[in-house]
Design a protein around this motif. Structure first.
Motif, PDB file in Angstrom:
ATOM      1  N   LYS A   1       0.879  -1.251   0.149  1.00 41.37           N
ATOM      2  CA  LYS A   1       0.077  -0.139   0.030  1.00 41.37           C
ATOM      3  C   LYS A   1       0.862   0.996  -0.105  1.00 41.37           C
ATOM      4  O   LYS A   1       0.595   2.171  -0.734  1.00 41.37           O
ATOM      5  CB  LYS A   1      -0.987  -0.038   1.298  1.00 41.37           C
ATOM      6  CG  LYS A   1      -1.632  -1.252   1.412  1.00 41.37           C
ATOM      7  CD  LYS A   1      -2.766  -1.449   0.214  1.00 41.37           C
ATOM      8  CE  LYS A   1      -3.613  -2.618   0.152  1.00 41.37           C
ATOM      9  NZ  LYS A   1      -4.484  -2.916  -0.945  1.00 41.37           N
ATOM     10  N   THR A   2       1.904   1.325   0.789  1.00 40.78           N
ATOM     11  CA  THR A   2       2.726   2.602   1.101  1.00 40.78           C
ATOM     12  C   THR A   2       3.519   2.939  -0.153  1.00 40.78           C
ATOM     13  O   THR A   2       3.446   3.883  -0.813  1.00 40.78           O
ATOM     14  CB  THR A   2       3.561   2.481   2.309  1.00 40.78           C
ATOM     15  OG1 THR A   2       4.190   1.324   2.245  1.00 40.78           O
ATOM     16  CG2 THR A   2       2.322   2.540   3.610  1.00 40.78           C
ATOM     17  N   VAL A   3       4.251   1.523  -0.784  1.00 43.13           N
ATOM     18  CA  VAL A   3       4.982   1.903  -1.756  1.00 43.13           C
ATOM     19  C   VAL A   3       4.397   2.474  -2.912  1.00 43.13           C
ATOM     20  O   VAL A   3       4.953   3.279  -3.787  1.00 43.13           O
ATOM     21  CB  VAL A   3       6.087   0.653  -1.928  1.00 43.13           C
ATOM     22  CG1 VAL A   3       6.651   0.704  -3.612  1.00 43.13           C
ATOM     23  CG2 VAL A   3       6.894   0.282  -0.912  1.00 43.13           C
ATOM     24  N   PRO A   4       3.224   1.890  -3.463  1.00 40.79           N
ATOM     25  CA  PRO A   4       2.619   2.322  -4.501  1.00 40.79           C
ATOM     26  C   PRO A   4       2.115   3.932  -4.507  1.00 40.79           C
ATOM     27  O   PRO A   4       2.412   4.700  -5.400  1.00 40.79           O
ATOM     28  CB  PRO A   4       1.405   1.481  -4.760  1.00 40.79           C
ATOM     29  CG  PRO A   4       1.763   0.154  -4.073  1.00 40.79           C
ATOM     30  CD  PRO A   4       2.447   0.597  -2.855  1.00 40.79           C
ATOM     31  N   VAL A   5       1.528   4.038  -3.559  1.00 41.14           N
ATOM     32  CA  VAL A   5       1.190   5.549  -2.888  1.00 41.14           C
ATOM     33  C   VAL A   5       2.448   6.508  -3.179  1.00 41.14           C
ATOM     34  O   VAL A   5       2.189   7.631  -3.863  1.00 41.14           O
ATOM     35  CB  VAL A   5       0.569   5.600  -1.759  1.00 41.14           C
ATOM     36  CG1 VAL A   5       0.107   7.148  -1.162  1.00 41.14           C
ATOM     37  CG2 VAL A   5      -0.703   4.839  -1.586  1.00 41.14           C
ATOM     38  N   VAL A   6       3.306   6.266  -2.624  1.00 43.13           N
ATOM     39  CA  VAL A   6       4.716   7.200  -2.452  1.00 43.13           C
ATOM     40  C   VAL A   6       5.160   7.422  -3.886  1.00 43.13           C
ATOM     41  O   VAL A   6       5.563   8.396  -4.263  1.00 43.13           O
ATOM     42  CB  VAL A   6       5.812   6.933  -1.559  1.00 43.13           C
ATOM     43  CG1 VAL A   6       4.936   7.017   0.010  1.00 43.13           C
ATOM     44  CG2 VAL A   6       6.280   5.628  -1.639  1.00 43.13           C
ATOM     45  N   ILE A   7       5.286   6.459  -4.648  1.00 45.97           N
ATOM     46  CA  ILE A   7       5.791   6.312  -6.024  1.00 45.97           C
ATOM     47  C   ILE A   7       5.023   6.933  -6.782  1.00 45.97           C
ATOM     48  O   ILE A   7       5.271   7.889  -7.652  1.00 45.97           O
ATOM     49  CB  ILE A   7       6.082   4.782  -6.440  1.00 45.97           C
ATOM     50  CG1 ILE A   7       7.402   4.241  -5.805  1.00 45.97           C
ATOM     51  CG2 ILE A   7       6.495   4.965  -7.942  1.00 45.97           C
ATOM     52  CD1 ILE A   7       7.823   3.084  -6.231  1.00 45.97           C
ATOM     53  N   ILE A   8       3.448   6.771  -6.950  1.00 47.16           N
ATOM     54  CA  ILE A   8       2.605   7.657  -7.607  1.00 47.16           C
ATOM     55  C   ILE A   8       2.698   8.924  -7.459  1.00 47.16           C
ATOM     56  O   ILE A   8       2.620   9.672  -8.240  1.00 47.16           O
ATOM     57  CB  ILE A   8       1.267   7.020  -7.387  1.00 47.16           C
ATOM     58  CG1 ILE A   8       1.170   5.511  -8.047  1.00 47.16           C
ATOM     59  CG2 ILE A   8       0.243   7.645  -8.264  1.00 47.16           C
ATOM     60  CD1 ILE A   8      -0.057   4.789  -7.813  1.00 47.16           C
ATOM     61  N   LEU A   9       2.746   9.235  -6.046  1.00 44.84           N
ATOM     62  CA  LEU A   9       2.874  10.863  -5.765  1.00 44.84           C
ATOM     63  C   LEU A   9       4.232  11.362  -6.207  1.00 44.84           C
ATOM     64  O   LEU A   9       4.153  12.487  -6.696  1.00 44.84           O
ATOM     65  CB  LEU A   9       2.698  11.179  -4.151  1.00 44.84           C
ATOM     66  CG  LEU A   9       1.330  10.641  -3.708  1.00 44.84           C
ATOM     67  CD1 LEU A   9       1.569  10.790  -2.159  1.00 44.84           C
ATOM     68  CD2 LEU A   9       0.193  11.637  -4.256  1.00 44.84           C
ATOM     69  N   ALA A  10       5.184  10.678  -6.282  1.00 41.01           N
ATOM     70  CA  ALA A  10       6.309  11.155  -6.736  1.00 41.01           C
ATOM     71  C   ALA A  10       6.293  11.380  -8.337  1.00 41.01           C
ATOM     72  O   ALA A  10       7.040  12.339  -8.735  1.00 41.01           O
ATOM     73  CB  ALA A  10       7.910  10.161  -6.383  1.00 41.01           C
ATOM     74  N   VAL A  11       5.929  10.478  -8.857  1.00 47.72           N
ATOM     75  CA  VAL A  11       5.874  10.723 -10.624  1.00 47.72           C
ATOM     76  C   VAL A  11       4.706  11.747 -10.899  1.00 47.72           C
ATOM     77  O   VAL A  11       5.070  12.438 -11.789  1.00 47.72           O
ATOM     78  CB  VAL A  11       4.927   9.177 -11.100  1.00 47.72           C
ATOM     79  CG1 VAL A  11       4.872   9.598 -12.504  1.00 47.72           C
ATOM     80  CG2 VAL A  11       6.346   8.071 -10.682  1.00 47.72           C
ATOM     81  N   VAL A  12       3.552  11.825 -10.083  1.00 56.94           N
ATOM     82  CA  VAL A  12       2.939  13.046 -10.298  1.00 56.94           C
ATOM     83  C   VAL A  12       3.385  14.294 -10.013  1.00 56.94           C
ATOM     84  O   VAL A  12       3.413  15.280 -10.739  1.00 56.94           O
ATOM     85  CB  VAL A  12       1.388  12.707  -9.488  1.00 56.94           C
ATOM     86  CG1 VAL A  12       0.692  14.145  -9.498  1.00 56.94           C
ATOM     87  CG2 VAL A  12       0.641  11.686  -9.876  1.00 56.94           C
ATOM     88  N   LEU A  13       4.171  14.570  -8.760  1.00 59.63           N
ATOM     89  CA  LEU A  13       4.894  15.669  -8.533  1.00 59.63           C
ATOM     90  C   LEU A  13       5.766  16.038  -9.466  1.00 59.63           C
ATOM     91  O   LEU A  13       6.366  17.120  -9.992  1.00 59.63           O
ATOM     92  CB  LEU A  13       5.545  15.560  -6.939  1.00 59.63           C
ATOM     93  CG  LEU A  13       6.495  16.713  -6.623  1.00 59.63           C
ATOM     94  CD1 LEU A  13       5.535  17.896  -6.682  1.00 59.63           C
ATOM     95  CD2 LEU A  13       7.041  16.334  -5.331  1.00 59.63           C
ATOM     96  N   GLY A  14       6.618  14.892  -9.923  1.00 57.34           N
ATOM     97  CA  GLY A  14       7.919  15.035 -11.023  1.00 57.34           C
ATOM     98  C   GLY A  14       7.152  15.482 -12.494  1.00 57.34           C
ATOM     99  O   GLY A  14       7.765  16.414 -13.161  1.00 57.34           O
TER     100      GLY A  14
END
Length: 422
Positions: A74-87
């Motif tokens: 749960k945590t890994v997908p959320v933080v990676i998706i947020l990082a990609v969106v922010l990027g």
């Protein structure tokens, strides 16, 4: 004594007993989440049975965080998706900082992969401090020899059941989404990190046309990684618990019935102690086995009493009857000598197709004992693709395979008898 002298009627009666009891446990105690009241109630039920033919039974308590082990899904997908969106926002809006975006994605994917390795590959208690703790129990039953204890064999099986893995449940037969989703998510995370590092390097050094390509197009791969992360997020259903008939009430009852069969057959050893250890928390990251190994390490490794542990886990798919000499995604080497003894015992029991194998994804409780320096191996019969009942609601009592249970019981008894005389 050898297996060919052991009364076959006793083994067959215990197989019938096991099928009835597994059905009863599932109906009576319901879902057995690691560390739950249902798990403990089922263990108390087993203790009443073990009290009838054991010299001693007792519980040992420890604490664990049941959801910590798999919560990285749960945590890994959320933080990676947020990082990609922010990027993406940083790269393709007025900020126009492609370099900063790659740094963010690279750092986040590295941290996420580190958490995944620590939890799912190494089975470390890495995220446990962040999750709710519960009390788990290990049930220990001892059948003492007539004389001084010089040897000890522990038959272990875990009683807790797994959270449902959606990608296997919603698959059809041999086809499931487990392999492609995990490969896409984990592989995508690894490649995103590598691509981010290369692209950052291309931003500070002249790498020619390759560098230009990476600078212009590499971010689209991060978007693809984010898509695969959605499948990882959906992977585990923490609200649904597998009935755990095969994984692992079959292994649980292999431990119980090992002592029950010895009692029914009137077998008493001169110097070999036989122990059944029914642990909780395997599905939470081998927590019960780790707790038992930590508590008893000194007495199990001091050389005064030769001690071995045979972990039984899922006795279902007879064509995949294996002794797992390598464990924890191939990173742990279980005892070669004891694994060979169990393999020889399997062949003596008539199962010539049995072989030494590798737990290529995941782990058994045997790895927890091995990591503590305790001699251990694992006996299991499960399709490693994996089976369509693995970690989902299909794993119910209607999927039990008495022939596979009987095979496992013969191998366990044969291993105990051979260990006694070796």
């Amino acid at each position: 004594m050898k297996l060919n002298s052991f009364p076959i009627g006793v083994i067959k009666e215990n197989v019938d007993f096991t099928v009835r009891e597994i059905t009863n446990v599932i109906k009576k105690y319901g879902p057995r989440e690691s560390g739950s009241d249902n798990c403990f109630a089922a263990q108390k039920h087993l203790k009443k049975e073990l009290d009838q033919f054991c010299d001693e039974t007792h519980f040992e308590e420890y604490t664990m965080a049941p959801k910590a082990f798999l919560h990285f899904t749960k945590t890994v997908p959320v933080v990676i998706i947020l990082a990609v969106v922010l990027g993406f926002v940083i790269s393709f809006t007025v900020f126009d900082s492609f370099f900063a975006a790659q740094c963010i994605v690279g750092a986040v994917t590295f941290a996420s992969l580190f958490v995944t390795v620590m939890e799912f590959l190494m089975y470390k208690k890495f995220l446990d401090p962040l999750h709710k703790k519960v009390t788990g129990h290990n049930l220990v039953a001892v059948r003492k020899p007539r004389g001084e204890v010089k040897k000890r064999i522990i038959i272990s099986g875990h009683i807790d059941a797994a959270y449902e893995w959606r990608h296997i449940y919603y698959g059809k037969g041999k086809f499931n989404l487990f392999a492609p989703s995990m490969a896409g998510a984990i592989g995508g995370g690894v490649l995103s990190f590598v691509i981010a590092v290369i692209t950052v390097a291309a931003g500070v050094a002249d790498m020619g046309k390759f560098g230009e390509f990476m600078l212009n197009y590499s971010y689209y791969f991060h978007i693809l990684t984010a898509v695969f992360m959605v499948t990882l997020y959906l992977f585990v259903d923490f609200k649904t618990i597998s009935p755990g008939a095969n994984d692992n009430l079959t292994g649980t009852y292999a431990a119980v019935c090992a002592l029950r069969m010895l009692d029914m057959a009137g077998v008493e050893f001169e110097n070999t102690e036989v122990v059944a250890m029914i642990n909780d928390g395997e599905e939470a990251g081998l927590r019960g086995a780790k707790a038992y190994a930590k508590k008893h390490k000194e007495e199990m490794t001091d050389g005064k009493v030769e001690t071995v542990v045979l972990c039984c886990d899922t006795l279902t798919d007879l064509e995949y009857m294996n002794i797992y000499s390598r464990d924890m995604t191939g990173t742990v080497q279980n005892s070669k000598e004891f694994s060979q003894l169990v393999l020889d015992s399997a062949k003596e029991a008539g199962y010539s197709n049995a072989k030494l194998a590798n737990v290529f994804f995941g782990s058994s409780d045997a790895a927890a004992f091995t990591q503590a320096g305790i001699t251990a191996t694992c006996l299991a019969a499960m399709d490693p693709t994996p089976a369509d009942y693995y970690h989902n609601r299909r794993d119910n009592y209607d999927r039990l395979v008495p022939e596979a249970i009987e095979a496992g019981y013969k191998i366990v008894i044969s291993s105990i008898l051979n260990f006694d005389v070796q």
